[in-house]
Design an enzyme around this catalytic site. Structure first.
Site, PDB file in Angstrom:
ATOM      1  N   THR A   1       0.804  -1.219   0.000  1.00 44.32           N
ATOM      2  CA  THR A   1       0.000   0.000   0.000  1.00 44.32           C
ATOM      3  C   THR A   1       0.844   1.279   0.000  1.00 44.32           C
ATOM      4  OG1 THR A   1      -0.129  -0.081   2.414  1.00 44.32           O
ATOM      5  CG2 THR A   1      -1.929  -1.112   1.182  1.00 44.32           C
ATOM      6  N   CYS A   2       2.149   1.132   0.095  1.00 44.50           N
ATOM      7  CA  CYS A   2       3.063   2.279   0.182  1.00 44.50           C
ATOM      8  C   CYS A   2       3.266   2.902  -1.199  1.00 44.50           C
ATOM      9  CB  CYS A   2       4.395   1.812   0.759  1.00 44.50           C
ATOM     10  SG  CYS A   2       5.723   3.022   0.679  1.00 44.50           S
ATOM     11  N   THR A   3       2.974   4.176  -1.321  1.00 40.01           N
ATOM     12  CA  THR A   3       3.121   4.884  -2.588  1.00 40.01           C
ATOM     13  C   THR A   3       4.569   4.881  -3.067  1.00 40.01           C
ATOM     14  OG1 THR A   3       1.254   6.300  -2.028  1.00 40.01           O
ATOM     15  CG2 THR A   3       2.735   7.105  -3.743  1.00 40.01           C
TER      16      THR A   3
END
Length: 115
Positions: free
Chosen positions: A9-11
């Site tokens: 989920t980390c951009t």
């Protein structure tokens, strides 16, 4: 092959994946929320990074505040918290062989390839 450790989920992680895909560089990904690091793995990564646990501490994670951390705790204490709360670990971490780096900004991941 480069191993990326972080969260799906980390951009910043996703930007690193896109860059590696664009450059056609092989990599593997380990989501530390689903496949947590062991204490010995985390210690090994810190050794490759040349950092102590406080340097790898992600202070924006909600567990940082909830646990009342300051970042000045000893390595053993911080490692225990990072194992129990992986969100406390900076991401993405990229490693290959004996080298590792926190890939912030994301394009620094290319330093591990020589590109």
């Amino acid at each position: 092959m480069i191993e990326i450790i972080g969260r799906s989920t980390c951009t910043t992680c996703r930007k690193a994946f896109a860059l590696l895909d664009e450059k056609k560089i092989d990599y593997s990904f380990r989501d530390y929320a689903k496949d947590p690091l062991s204490a010995s793995e985390l210690e090994g990564i810190l050794g490759k990074l040349g950092m102590n646990a406080g340097d790898l501490l992600r202070k924006k994670d909600k567990a940082f505040k909830e646990l009342g951390l300051t970042g000045k705790e000893d390595n053993k204490t911080l490692l225990r918290h990072m194992i129990d709360h992986p969100g406390l670990i900076q991401r993405p971490i990229a490693q290959t062989g004996s080298r590792a780096m926190v890939a912030r900004p994301f394009d620094t991941v290319l330093e591990l390839t020589g590109d």
